[in-house]
Design a protein around this motif. Structure first.
Motif, short mmCIF file in Angstrom:
data_model
loop_
_atom_site.label_atom_id
_atom_site.label_comp_id
_atom_site.label_asym_id
_atom_site.label_seq_id
_atom_site.Cartn_x
_atom_site.Cartn_y
_atom_site.Cartn_z
N ARG A 88 0.82 -1.22 0.00
CA ARG A 88 0.00 0.00 0.00
C ARG A 88 0.85 1.26 0.00
O ARG A 88 0.35 2.36 -0.24
N TYR A 89 2.14 1.11 0.31
CA TYR A 89 2.99 2.28 0.48
C TYR A 89 4.01 2.35 -0.65
O TYR A 89 4.51 1.33 -1.14
N SER A 90 4.33 3.57 -1.05
CA SER A 90 5.36 3.78 -2.05
C SER A 90 6.73 3.69 -1.38
O SER A 90 6.85 3.93 -0.17
N PRO A 91 7.77 3.38 -2.16
CA PRO A 91 9.11 3.37 -1.58
C PRO A 91 9.43 4.72 -0.92
O PRO A 91 9.21 5.77 -1.51
N GLY A 92 9.89 4.65 0.31
CA GLY A 92 10.21 5.87 1.04
C GLY A 92 9.06 6.46 1.82
O GLY A 92 9.25 7.39 2.63
N GLU A 93 7.82 5.93 1.60
CA GLU A 93 6.66 6.48 2.30
C GLU A 93 6.66 6.01 3.76
O GLU A 93 7.02 4.87 4.06
N LYS A 94 6.22 6.90 4.64
CA LYS A 94 6.23 6.59 6.06
C LYS A 94 5.08 5.65 6.42
O LYS A 94 3.95 5.82 5.96
N LEU A 95 5.37 4.68 7.27
CA LEU A 95 4.36 3.77 7.80
C LEU A 95 3.64 4.43 8.98
O LEU A 95 4.13 5.43 9.52
N PRO A 96 2.50 3.87 9.41
CA PRO A 96 1.83 4.43 10.59
C PRO A 96 2.77 4.43 11.80
O PRO A 96 3.69 3.61 11.90
N GLU A 113 14.95 -7.76 7.19
CA GLU A 113 14.67 -8.35 5.88
C GLU A 113 14.87 -7.35 4.75
O GLU A 113 14.74 -7.69 3.57
N GLY A 114 15.17 -6.08 5.11
CA GLY A 114 15.36 -5.06 4.09
C GLY A 114 14.07 -4.49 3.54
O GLY A 114 14.06 -3.82 2.50
N LEU A 115 12.94 -4.73 4.23
CA LEU A 115 11.63 -4.27 3.74
C LEU A 115 11.28 -2.88 4.25
O LEU A 115 10.52 -2.15 3.59
N VAL A 116 11.76 -2.52 5.42
CA VAL A 116 11.51 -1.19 5.95
C VAL A 116 12.82 -0.59 6.44
O VAL A 116 13.81 -1.30 6.67
N VAL A 117 12.81 0.73 6.60
CA VAL A 117 13.95 1.46 7.16
C VAL A 117 13.43 2.24 8.36
O VAL A 117 12.42 2.94 8.26
N THR A 118 14.07 2.07 9.50
CA THR A 118 13.67 2.81 10.70
C THR A 118 14.65 3.94 10.93
O THR A 118 15.87 3.76 10.82
N ARG A 119 14.10 5.12 11.27
CA ARG A 119 14.92 6.29 11.54
C ARG A 119 14.55 6.82 12.91
O ARG A 119 13.40 7.21 13.15
N PRO A 120 15.52 6.81 13.84
CA PRO A 120 15.23 7.26 15.20
C PRO A 120 14.60 8.65 15.21
O PRO A 120 15.10 9.58 14.58
N GLY A 121 13.47 8.76 15.90
CA GLY A 121 12.79 10.05 16.02
C GLY A 121 11.88 10.38 14.86
O GLY A 121 11.08 11.32 14.94
N ALA A 122 11.99 9.61 13.74
CA ALA A 122 11.18 9.92 12.57
C ALA A 122 10.16 8.83 12.27
O ALA A 122 9.09 9.10 11.73
N GLY A 123 10.47 7.58 12.59
CA GLY A 123 9.53 6.49 12.36
C GLY A 123 10.07 5.45 11.42
O GLY A 123 11.28 5.36 11.18
N ALA A 124 9.15 4.66 10.84
CA ALA A 124 9.53 3.58 9.93
C ALA A 124 9.03 3.92 8.54
O ALA A 124 7.94 4.48 8.36
#
Length: 484
Positions: free
Chosen positions: A20-28, A54-65
């Motif tokens: 449902r999300y585009s590459p780079g789009e923030k998850l809930p 698994e390389g499916l998401v990127v987490t950024r401290p303070g910003a989200g997934a």
């Protein structure tokens, strides 16, 4: 167990939602995921960490997934590794033993079975028997110790070495801390001992049958395992002496207590004979004392270790905390005397430098806590109850399978199958019926005298699952044993 299951379920759900999300789009946000899926923040954090791994998401401290970028045209293509078949198989002049290693017997006890399969092939305590609360508390206390993340001595923490020395040497204090090296579990210690005590190409004597891990470790070290038969009282001394004379071997690996897989205990008179025979042959005895802390509550008083009765350094002792605690508490010990200890130390340093200090500190906290003896008593009672339940069920439901010995310790039964039975076919049929068992062939380094199967009673939830597992195994036996 429930939390691990929740993490897996949430990760599976999120994996499906990623399209449902585009590459780079923030998850809930984590808070939104907690509310939507009705799980804890810890579960959300671990599920996102699994997807990140698994390389499916990127987490950024303070910003989200965020949804990870899709692999583009520049993604790595599989290479041509066929050349490795030649490189790994070519034998050089003077190389007497092939370097290929069959680890199937070890992997069979480590592989996670599909959902719904009862594990009668596992070598570790079920999570309900593991001291998870005590381990967590010990880990927390260890983390607060000064220098907990510093570099430990390569031989191990002095206090932990001293504790193992008392455990191995017994009340008489026949071993000191200086005689002990801390290792990353029992398998690592066995591998270290084999590499240190025998040169590549040499024969090494092993019990027959024996633990598949020692066979794999020996072959990986370029050694040639030679079988010495055991009976209900352990290894047969006359055959040990004959094998030493015939092969010139300088190492014999044995499990004197609750031998894997037979459950045999080395008889007192044989203990003295084994050490005498090895000493006269100029050979070492590697004592794998893997199950001393898995004694059952109805067991007679245990014999001391072979190392405790050996002032001359014939015995190299191996033990571990892993079997009585958790597969992930990989802390064990090697005990030896004389130049052998220095050789062992050198091999371990080259292989792994040292065991991580936080693990050693956690082990110290665990065995020094009041909960430790209580845990061992609980395990002793539970293993006894499970053993009795499995013995009763096997004798009632599986009369064609012969149980020659009921061990007062350890976690398994060794059953002889009718002559001509296809072990692999039985194991496959059992898996289809919903129970995983260990066929006997991997426990022999030469032709086995008969087909066998090993059943573990420690890795299921309780006696109810043991009864159900035997019923499922009966279904497999009815399918396979008809033509045996």
């Amino acid at each position: 167990m429930e939390q691990r299951s929740s993490v897996a379920e949430l990760a599976k759900s999120l994996r499906k939602e990623l399209d449902r999300y585009s590459p780079g789009e923030k998850l809930p946000s984590s808070r939104a995921l907690v509310e939507r899926h009705r799980v804890s923040p810890v579960t959300v954090s671990r599920a996102l960490a699994a997807l990140a791994a698994e390389g499916l998401v990127v987490t950024r401290p303070g910003a989200g997934a965020f949804r990870a970028d899709r692999p583009g045209a520049g993604a790595l293509r599989p290479g041509d590794t066929s050349w490795q078949e030649v490189a790994l198989s070519v034998e050089t002049a003077g190389e007497p033993v092939r370097r290929s290693v069959d680890a199937s017997g070890v992997l069979a006890t480590l592989a996670a079975p599909p959902p719904g399969i009862l594990e009668f092939n596992n070598g570790y305590l079920h999570s309900s028997l593991q001291p998870e609360r005590a381990l967590s508390a010990a880990l927390a206390r260890a983390g607060r110790r000064p220098g907990a993340w510093g570099r430990p001595p390569v031989e191990g923490l002095p206090e932990l070495r001293a504790w193992f020395a008392r455990e191995i040497g017994g009340p008489g204090g026949t071993l000191g801390a200086a005689d002990v090296l801390i290792t990353a579990g029992g398998q690592s210690a066995l591998t270290c001992a084999l590499r240190a005590l025998a040169p590549p190409g040499a024969p090494v004597l092993v019990e027959s049958p024996t633990y598949p891990g020692v066979l794999a470790a020996a072959r990986a070290s370029g050694l040639r395992p030679v079988p010495v038969p055991v009976d209900a009282e352990g290894v047969r001394p006359e055959l040990l002496a004959e094998a030493l004379r015939a092969t010139g071997a300088r190492v014999f690996v044995c499990q004197p207590l609750f031998q894997n897989p037979t459950g045999a205990m080395l008889a007192p008179e044989r203990r003295r004979e084994v050490i005498r025979i090895a000493r006269e042959a100029g050979a070492f005895v590697v004592e794998d004392d893997f199950a001393r802390r898995l004694v059952h509550e109805d067991a007679p008083p245990l014999s001391a270790t072979l190392a405790a009765d050996d002032p001359d350094g014939v015995v190299v002792h191996v033990c571990s905390l892993t079997k009585a605690t958790s597969p992930s508490l990989r802390v064990g010990a090697l005990a030896a005397r004389g130049p052998a200890l220095e050789r062992l130390r050198a091999i371990q340093v080259v292989d792994s430098f040292f065991v991580p200090r936080p693990l050693q500190e956690t082990a110290l906290e665990l065995v020094g806590a009041p909960s430790w003896p209580r845990h061992l008593r609980t395990v002793a009672a539970e293993l006894h109850a499970r053993r009795e339940a499995l013995v009763t069920a096997v004798r009632r439901e599986l009369p064609a399978l012969e149980l020659r010995h009921v061990p007062p310790g350890g976690y398994h039964l060794w059953l002889r199958l009718p002559q001509g039975t296809d072990e692999a076919a039985l194991a496959s049929a059992a898996l289809r019926a919903g129970v995983a068992v260990a066929p006997g062939r991997p426990y022999f380094c030469a032709e086995p005298p008969a087909p066998h199967v090993r059943l573990s009673f420690a890795s299921v939830a309780g006696t109810g699952e043991l009864a159900e597992g035997v019923r499922r195994l009966r279904t497999a036996c009815e399918e396979v044993l008809v033509g045996a």
